[in-house]
Structures are given as C-alpha cells and as structure tokens.
Design a protein around this motif. Structure first.
Motif, PDB file in Angstrom:
ATOM      1  N   MET A 187       0.847  -1.179   0.000  1.00 20.50           N
ATOM      2  CA  MET A 187       0.000   0.000   0.000  1.00 20.50           C
ATOM      3  C   MET A 187       0.889   1.237   0.000  1.00 20.50           C
ATOM      4  O   MET A 187       1.862   1.309   0.718  1.00 20.50           O
ATOM      5  N   ASP A 199      -2.548   5.607  -1.516  1.00 23.93           N
ATOM      6  CA  ASP A 199      -3.655   4.790  -1.027  1.00 23.93           C
ATOM      7  C   ASP A 199      -4.169   5.301   0.307  1.00 23.93           C
ATOM      8  O   ASP A 199      -5.344   5.101   0.644  1.00 23.93           O
ATOM      9  N   VAL A 200      -3.297   5.939   1.074  1.00 24.92           N
ATOM     10  CA  VAL A 200      -3.680   6.507   2.365  1.00 24.92           C
ATOM     11  C   VAL A 200      -2.710   7.643   2.710  1.00 24.92           C
ATOM     12  O   VAL A 200      -1.558   7.628   2.272  1.00 24.92           O
ATOM     13  N   ALA A 228      -7.770  10.205  -1.163  1.00 25.15           N
ATOM     14  CA  ALA A 228      -7.413   9.055  -0.327  1.00 25.15           C
ATOM     15  C   ALA A 228      -7.954   9.249   1.080  1.00 25.15           C
ATOM     16  O   ALA A 228      -8.230  10.380   1.498  1.00 25.15           O
ATOM     17  N   GLU A 243      -5.449  -0.130   7.393  1.00 23.55           N
ATOM     18  CA  GLU A 243      -6.315  -1.083   6.678  1.00 23.55           C
ATOM     19  C   GLU A 243      -7.795  -0.734   6.845  1.00 23.55           C
ATOM     20  O   GLU A 243      -8.557  -0.779   5.874  1.00 23.55           O
ATOM     21  N   ARG A 275      -8.594   2.474   4.828  1.00 26.50           N
ATOM     22  CA  ARG A 275      -8.702   2.207   3.384  1.00 26.50           C
ATOM     23  C   ARG A 275      -9.995   1.461   3.060  1.00 26.50           C
ATOM     24  O   ARG A 275     -10.674   1.761   2.084  1.00 26.50           O
ATOM     25  N   TYR A 325     -12.936   3.824   3.396  1.00 20.31           N
ATOM     26  CA  TYR A 325     -12.887   4.775   2.287  1.00 20.31           C
ATOM     27  C   TYR A 325     -13.462   4.136   1.019  1.00 20.31           C
ATOM     28  O   TYR A 325     -14.279   4.741   0.329  1.00 20.31           O
ATOM     29  N   ASP A 326     -13.035   2.910   0.738  1.00 24.01           N
ATOM     30  CA  ASP A 326     -13.540   2.211  -0.447  1.00 24.01           C
ATOM     31  C   ASP A 326     -15.044   1.978  -0.348  1.00 24.01           C
ATOM     32  O   ASP A 326     -15.773   2.152  -1.329  1.00 24.01           O
TER      33      ASP A 326
END
Length: 188
Positions: free
Chosen positions: A1, A47-48, A73, A113, A116, A119-120
């Motif tokens: 990531m 990604d973050v 992100a 984790e 993310r 967020y998704d």
C-alpha cells in the motif's frame, strides 16, 4: 500500500517512514507542511495519507478536508493533541482514524487497513447513490414524456412507453434523451 506522510518534525517524519516501511508499506511522499501534503496527494494519488495536525502553512485538518473533498485518499491523523475540539474538527474534515502520540507501532496497520476499507466502502456507496439518483431522474423524465404522449396522441401508458423505446432504438439515443426531447417539444 502506498502511503503519504506529513509532519513538520523531521525526526518524527523519519521515524514514521521507517516504521511504515518495516511493516511493508511504501512511503511515496513526505511533506513538512499541510500545503505540500495536499500538493503531493494530488500528484502521487496515494492509497492513504497520514498527517500531523499542527503544521505550518496549512494545518493537517485543513489538508485532510481538501484531500477528502477531492476524494484522493483516506486520511489518518497522528498527533500529540487529544482535546475534543481538535478531534471534532478532524472528524468533520473526514478523518478516518485519529492516533495520539506516543502510539504503538502495531496500531498503524489496523488503522491504515480499516481507513482504506471504509474509504472504499464510502466511495462505492457514493457511486451507488449517484447511479440510483440518475435512474430516478430518468424514470421521472420518461414518466413525464409518457404522460405528454398519452395526452396528445390518446395512447395507453404501455403504448407511450413503447413509442419512446422505439424512438430510442431508431435514433440510437438513450430513453432519457428521447424523453427530454418529447418534453422540450411540448414546452416549445
């Protein structure tokens, strides 16, 4: 990531970078102020993002707000401050996690984790809401166009729908576009 980190203290920045890399994360950018963090987030699309709150030029909360608004992100705040006003501001800005220094290095992976993943999920829900809103708008336009065709041509509802459907196929346009044309023709 891929992770972007921001802190105005170079020692903390280096420590955080080493901690993340030792846990298998790729640190793609480092910023010492909030504005640079926003610029790097736009350029690098991490990604973050992990940001400190108190930084020069722009604080971390303002940076999180921009990164969140632009849907770049998820952001995690790491800070020495534990007062409720900052926590509330961070939450309102869209922060996905808030860790208080000194934190245990083992706290980072779960926070990353979960941030993310949430967020998704939020992004997927946003797309679904947008899609459903578009479908509802289309349905309303088609119903309105059907009503116009039923009144003007004394058609049944199914015949009016079929006429819109046939026009859509013949003109290679969406039913929404045909419905808009019917409505526009009526108002002209």
């Amino acid at each position: 990531m891929r992770v972007l980190i921001a802190d105005d203290d170079p020692i903390i920045l280096l420590d955080l970078k080493q901690m993340l890399e030792s846990q298998g994360y790729e640190v793609v950018g480092e910023a010492e102020d909030g504005q640079k963090a926003v610029d790097l987030a736009r350029d690098l699309n991490p990604d973050v993002c992990i940001l400190d709150i108190k930084m020069p030029k722009m604080d971390g909360i303002e940076a999180v707000s921009i990164i969140t608004d632009e849907e770049i992100a998820p952001c995690i705040m790491i800070t020495s401050y534990n007062d409720s006003e900052l926590i509330n501001r961070a939450a309102a800005a869209g922060t996905f996690a808030y860790l208080v220094k000194p934190y245990n290095p083992r706290d980072l992976p779960p926070a990353i984790e979960v941030a993310r993943s949430r967020y998704d999920q939020n992004r997927d829900l946003g797309k679904e809401v947008k899609d459903l809103t578009e479908k509802l708008e289309t349905r309303k336009l088609i119903d309105r166009a059907k009503g116009i065709l039923m009144d003007e041509h004394k058609l049944s509802e199914s015949e009016a729908y079929r006429r819109i459907q046939l026009q859509s196929m013949n003109l290679r346009k969406s039913m929404k576009e045909v419905a808009e044309a019917v409505i526009l023709a009526k108002t002209v």
